[in-house]
Design a protein around this motif. Structure first.
Motif, short mmCIF file in Angstrom:
data_model
loop_
_atom_site.label_atom_id
_atom_site.label_comp_id
_atom_site.label_asym_id
_atom_site.label_seq_id
_atom_site.Cartn_x
_atom_site.Cartn_y
_atom_site.Cartn_z
N LEU A 19 0.84 -1.20 0.00
CA LEU A 19 0.00 0.00 0.00
C LEU A 19 0.88 1.25 0.00
CD1 LEU A 19 -2.68 -0.98 2.68
CD2 LEU A 19 -3.08 -0.73 0.22
N ASP A 20 0.49 2.24 -0.79
CA ASP A 20 1.16 3.53 -0.81
C ASP A 20 0.33 4.48 0.06
OD1 ASP A 20 2.01 6.15 -1.41
OD2 ASP A 20 2.73 5.53 -3.39
N LEU A 21 0.78 4.71 1.30
CA LEU A 21 -0.01 5.52 2.23
C LEU A 21 -0.12 6.98 1.79
CD1 LEU A 21 1.03 4.21 5.76
CD2 LEU A 21 -0.89 3.54 4.33
N GLY A 22 0.91 7.49 1.14
CA GLY A 22 0.87 8.87 0.65
C GLY A 22 -0.26 9.07 -0.35
N ILE A 23 -0.38 8.13 -1.28
CA ILE A 23 -1.45 8.18 -2.28
C ILE A 23 -2.82 8.04 -1.60
CG2 ILE A 23 -2.48 6.92 -4.22
CD1 ILE A 23 -0.12 8.52 -5.11
N MET A 24 -2.91 7.14 -0.64
CA MET A 24 -4.18 6.92 0.06
C MET A 24 -4.61 8.17 0.83
SD MET A 24 -3.45 3.04 1.39
CE MET A 24 -4.89 2.90 2.45
N ARG A 25 -3.67 8.82 1.49
CA ARG A 25 -3.99 10.04 2.25
C ARG A 25 -4.43 11.17 1.31
NH1 ARG A 25 1.02 8.64 6.01
NH2 ARG A 25 -0.11 7.75 7.81
N GLN A 26 -3.80 11.21 0.14
CA GLN A 26 -4.19 12.21 -0.86
C GLN A 26 -5.63 11.95 -1.33
OE1 GLN A 26 -1.37 12.55 -4.11
NE2 GLN A 26 -2.85 13.63 -5.42
N ALA A 27 -5.94 10.67 -1.59
CA ALA A 27 -7.28 10.30 -2.05
C ALA A 27 -8.32 10.53 -0.96
CB ALA A 27 -7.29 8.83 -2.48
N PHE A 51 -23.36 8.63 8.40
CA PHE A 51 -22.80 7.71 7.41
C PHE A 51 -23.90 6.77 6.92
CE2 PHE A 51 -19.34 9.18 10.04
CZ PHE A 51 -18.33 9.46 9.13
N LEU A 52 -23.83 6.43 5.66
CA LEU A 52 -24.84 5.57 5.03
C LEU A 52 -24.53 4.09 5.28
CD1 LEU A 52 -25.00 7.50 1.64
CD2 LEU A 52 -26.66 7.66 3.51
N TYR A 53 -25.44 3.25 4.82
CA TYR A 53 -25.33 1.80 4.98
C TYR A 53 -24.05 1.28 4.31
CZ TYR A 53 -26.80 -3.13 4.67
OH TYR A 53 -26.87 -4.50 4.75
N LYS A 54 -23.13 0.77 5.09
CA LYS A 54 -21.83 0.23 4.66
C LYS A 54 -20.91 1.27 4.01
CE LYS A 54 -23.46 -4.55 4.23
NZ LYS A 54 -23.55 -5.75 3.40
N MET A 55 -21.20 2.54 4.21
CA MET A 55 -20.43 3.61 3.56
C MET A 55 -18.96 3.60 3.98
SD MET A 55 -21.28 7.68 3.79
CE MET A 55 -19.98 8.91 3.85
N VAL A 56 -18.69 3.49 5.27
CA VAL A 56 -17.29 3.52 5.74
C VAL A 56 -16.52 2.34 5.16
CG1 VAL A 56 -15.77 3.36 7.75
CG2 VAL A 56 -17.82 4.79 7.85
N ARG A 57 -17.11 1.16 5.18
CA ARG A 57 -16.43 -0.03 4.67
C ARG A 57 -16.20 0.06 3.16
NH1 ARG A 57 -20.28 -4.57 6.65
NH2 ARG A 57 -18.95 -5.84 5.29
N MET A 58 -17.12 0.66 2.42
CA MET A 58 -16.94 0.83 0.98
C MET A 58 -15.84 1.85 0.69
SD MET A 58 -20.94 0.66 -0.25
CE MET A 58 -20.63 0.57 -2.02
N LEU A 59 -15.76 2.90 1.51
CA LEU A 59 -14.70 3.90 1.34
C LEU A 59 -13.34 3.29 1.65
CD1 LEU A 59 -16.47 7.01 2.89
CD2 LEU A 59 -15.71 6.79 0.51
N VAL A 60 -13.25 2.48 2.71
CA VAL A 60 -11.99 1.81 3.04
C VAL A 60 -11.58 0.88 1.91
CG1 VAL A 60 -10.86 0.16 4.58
CG2 VAL A 60 -12.25 1.99 5.54
N GLY A 61 -12.52 0.10 1.40
CA GLY A 61 -12.21 -0.81 0.29
C GLY A 61 -11.69 -0.08 -0.94
N THR A 62 -12.24 1.11 -1.19
CA THR A 62 -11.79 1.92 -2.33
C THR A 62 -10.40 2.50 -2.07
OG1 THR A 62 -14.10 2.46 -2.85
CG2 THR A 62 -12.40 3.85 -3.84
N LEU A 63 -10.16 2.97 -0.86
CA LEU A 63 -8.83 3.50 -0.52
C LEU A 63 -7.76 2.42 -0.64
CD1 LEU A 63 -9.76 5.73 2.57
CD2 LEU A 63 -8.82 6.54 0.38
N LEU A 64 -8.10 1.20 -0.28
CA LEU A 64 -7.13 0.10 -0.40
C LEU A 64 -6.81 -0.19 -1.86
CD1 LEU A 64 -8.41 -2.39 2.35
CD2 LEU A 64 -6.47 -0.81 2.48
N LYS A 65 -7.82 -0.13 -2.69
CA LYS A 65 -7.59 -0.38 -4.12
C LYS A 65 -6.74 0.74 -4.74
CE LYS A 65 -10.17 -2.92 -7.59
NZ LYS A 65 -11.49 -3.33 -8.11
N ILE A 66 -6.95 1.97 -4.26
CA ILE A 66 -6.13 3.09 -4.71
C ILE A 66 -4.69 2.92 -4.21
CG2 ILE A 66 -5.73 5.58 -4.42
CD1 ILE A 66 -8.82 5.88 -4.29
#
Length: 247
Positions: A136-144, A193-208
């Motif tokens: 994981l590139d934490l710099g990219i994730m923090r930017q996103a 926060f919406l239904y599963k919103m935090v988990r979906m955002l985390v999953g997207t940040l990991l993919k980024i």
């Protein structure tokens, strides 16, 4: 009828979420069972600040309920704490105005998401951290993560099954912390926060962070409601509802 507000903590591992369901063991069912027993067999319904999913934990969930007569707050808390299962804790109980509502009057919620990033999964974290062993590139994730902050229509980050019509939320802050060499903590603070919103955002940040999505994927997803710019829903065991604030 007096109304009570309670702050509770629970380990969601052995529950099918918060809300009562047919043929399933839930947090709400366990608490209402205890209240019914304390109330001489008469049912009492509790109302949470929000419903957590199967396997999700809470350290600062807030509920309210109406009780037929006044109880001394600390004795009431002790009775509820000792008669609910060991994985549910009543941190505080207080009598509130009858206009108080745990869900509709909440002004801010804080969620933490814990991620075990060790090459092999730590068996002692398995119930309280999701595992991700890829680079994981934490710099990219923090930017996103900065693209999450602010007021947006988060429909694209809401799982199907939600009955909420207005999906606009204001996320005040997203922080990604390195707790140790093998653990990350994501902190989400917002007005809701919406239904599963935090988990979906985390999953997207990991993919980024893993280079499978561009750094501006979240910005594109929010602007165009583009599902192709989102990642999978992260596993539930890493998620904790930490705090709910009221005026």
């Amino acid at each position: 009828m007096p109304r009570y507000k309670a702050v509770i903590s629970y380990d969601g591992t052995n529950y099918a979420g918060f809300q009562v369901q047919n043929n399933a063991h839930t947090i709400q069912e366990a608490i209402e069972k205890t209240l019914k027993r304390l109330n001489g067999g008469k049912p009492i319904t509790i109302h949470p600040s929000g419903r957590t999913d199967s396997g999700v934990h809470a350290k600062g969930q807030v509920i309210h309920f109406d009780y037929p007569h006044k109880r001394e707050a600390e004795k009431f808390r002790f009775a509820l704490d000792t008669q609910t299962p060991d994985d549910i804790c009543f941190l505080s109980v207080e009598e509130v105005e009858e206009t108080f509502h745990a869900r509709y009057l909440a002004k801010e919620k804080i969620y933490h998401y814990h991620l075990d990033i060790g090459h092999t999964r730590d068996p002692f974290k398995r119930l309280y951290s999701a595992h991700y062993r890829y680079d994981l590139d934490l710099g990219i994730m923090r930017q996103a993560a900065k693209d999450i902050e602010g007021e947006h229509d988060f429909s694209v980050f809401c799982a199907t099954g939600s009955s909420v019509e207005d999906k606009t939320r204001n996320v005040y802050e997203v922080i990604i912390e390195e707790v140790s060499e093998t653990e990350l903590r994501f902190i989400f603070r917002g007005n809701g926060f919406l239904y599963k919103m935090v988990r979906m955002l985390v999953g997207t940040l990991l993919k980024i962070g893993n280079g499978q999505l561009p750094v501006d994927a979240i910005k594109i997803a929010l602007e165009n409601q583009d599902k192709k710019m989102t990642g999978p829903t992260a596993h539930p065991e890493g998620l904790f509802l930490m705090n709910v604030s009221y005026d």
